[in-house]
Design an enzyme around this catalytic site. Sequence first.
Site, short mmCIF file in Angstrom:
data_model
loop_
_atom_site.label_atom_id
_atom_site.label_comp_id
_atom_site.label_asym_id
_atom_site.label_seq_id
_atom_site.Cartn_x
_atom_site.Cartn_y
_atom_site.Cartn_z
CG ASP A 6 45.46 -6.09 -14.65
OD1 ASP A 6 45.44 -4.52 -14.94
OD2 ASP A 6 44.65 -6.31 -15.04
CD GLU A 18 41.63 -1.51 -20.82
OE1 GLU A 18 40.64 -2.46 -21.45
OE2 GLU A 18 41.50 -1.09 -19.72
CG HIS A 29 39.69 -9.47 -18.43
ND1 HIS A 29 40.87 -8.60 -19.43
CD2 HIS A 29 39.26 -8.26 -17.80
CE1 HIS A 29 41.12 -7.61 -18.88
NE2 HIS A 29 39.99 -7.28 -18.35
CG ASP A 30 37.47 -6.55 -20.29
OD1 ASP A 30 36.62 -6.96 -18.97
OD2 ASP A 30 38.14 -5.14 -20.02
CG ASP A 73 41.94 -1.04 -16.38
OD1 ASP A 73 41.40 -2.29 -16.40
OD2 ASP A 73 41.11 -0.51 -15.39
#
Length: 558
Positions: A99, A257, A332-333, A200
């Site tokens: 990440d 993302e 995870h979100d 991210d």
Amino acid sequence: MTEIKWWQEAVVYQIYPRSFQDSNGDGIGDIPGIIQRLPYLKKLGIQVIWLSPIYQSPNDDNGYDISDYQKVLPEFGTMADVEEMLQVSHQLGLKIMMDLVVNHTSDEHDWFKASRKTKNNPYRDYYIWRDPVDGHEPNNWLSDFGGSAWTYDQQTEQYYLHIFSKKQPDLNWDNPVLRNEIYDTMTWWLNKGVDGFRMDVINLISKDSDFPDDPNVDAVNHASSMNFVANGQHVHHYLKEMNQQVLSHYDVITVGEAPNVTTADAIKYAGFDSNELQMVFQFEHVEIDNSPEGLGKWSDERFKLVDLKRILSKWQSALDGKAWNSLYWNNHDRPRVVSRFGNDSDEYREKSAKMLAVTLHFMQGTPYIYQGEEIGMTNIALSSIDHYQDIDTRHAYQDLVVDQKRVAPERMMQFIHHSSRDNARTPMQWDNTVNAGFTTGQPWLTVNPNYRHINVNQSLEDEHSIFHFYKKIIALRQQLPIITTGRYEVLDLEDNDVYAYKRVDGESQLLIVSNFSSTEQTRHYQLGQQAELLISNYEDDAGDLLRPYESKVYLENV
């Protein structure tokens, strides 16, 4: 699309390290725990592991607030553990995607500590500082975690920008020195052996230097300005520069993302000739059940299948031949997909989890599996806000229930049970021993009580389990090029119970049919006499009759 790249045929598995496997009894998952479970992932058949952040961090936002990009958070292990993980993964034929969080750092990063000391120090321009306007914030931008996106710093009498938590100051990508620091860090990790990056909120890195007010700000609903700052005027310049200086020198997988992107935006970011990224995560399909009351994701609305079909079909068609799709249901979100788009009752959890797997994995793109999805893990309903760890959830409760008094506590807890990020973050359920085999200590977040009958051990022993079904689908993706290359054609777009589509490639085609309802449906789809039932979540084929959550795929030559 010309030659097929390895990442187009791969299946990615996301690990949230804090919740995957604890090896030392401190209640927090760690890298030695990941190493211990690598053979399990090899057995599943995936090719790439995406690792949520393991860097040094004060954990204001569970590791997405990084204080040192080249150190490992001690509770996760050491750099030697990371190097062992890379070595063992590569020996097993698995790749590791890290990440990359470079829209912002932690306020405890050395860069920011130096930046806030004086207005003229060399690190001041690593971040975004502005003078007050009429004694107030520089503009009306709002943080995605609630409140203003600006925090006043007494020492230098200026505000700094943070689109997320005030402990996550945004980096100033207009500064070429800062950009080179980031590129050097990426190169350092790639030389260590990582195989790519998930980036991210990467489309937020270019802000309008005039800092105009956000016309979408709503004083009542406190809508975040995240979408207003997305896709700024220099973002493609920066990503092309990143590609030229770093990514083009390695055979890697990259996914950005990207909130608030259109299909046209995605082609700019991830087009086959864009020289930026290989794919993006878009949010459209995971925001279809947002609140009709202007509360964003805080809702317990049930989605409409026609909305889901329109969005996914739009992305499949628009990117075909131009860019590459990422395929995901949850991460995870996001809450657990079987609780959200399926049916997590004892009667239908397994059937609907398999149906969702078929529906997504036979589309064109690279599929992402979130840990526990392959065994049908579900949302959790904790009894009190005090039991939730997620900063976003706690801020929303404070804002909507305590401060604004817009939502009653009981109703807000219903929304949280449906939408909280902690639904995805409960510890991985390995077996039916205490704490689901995740830890011998006190887990950092409550283990879902259903681990006694939903766990990896049970799934491995049952040849008809969700795990074995995922394994079969992943194997089919490797065996059948049409799943990678075939053209997508949706059928009966207005059908609100059944999702049917074709994949067509030269002389063969696939027909995918999924009943998203708990009732029997009758549908007729024209099939040739030579059509072969490739996979189904029922033991037999009832033809035109579709049983609750039935999903099946036919292969035929045309």
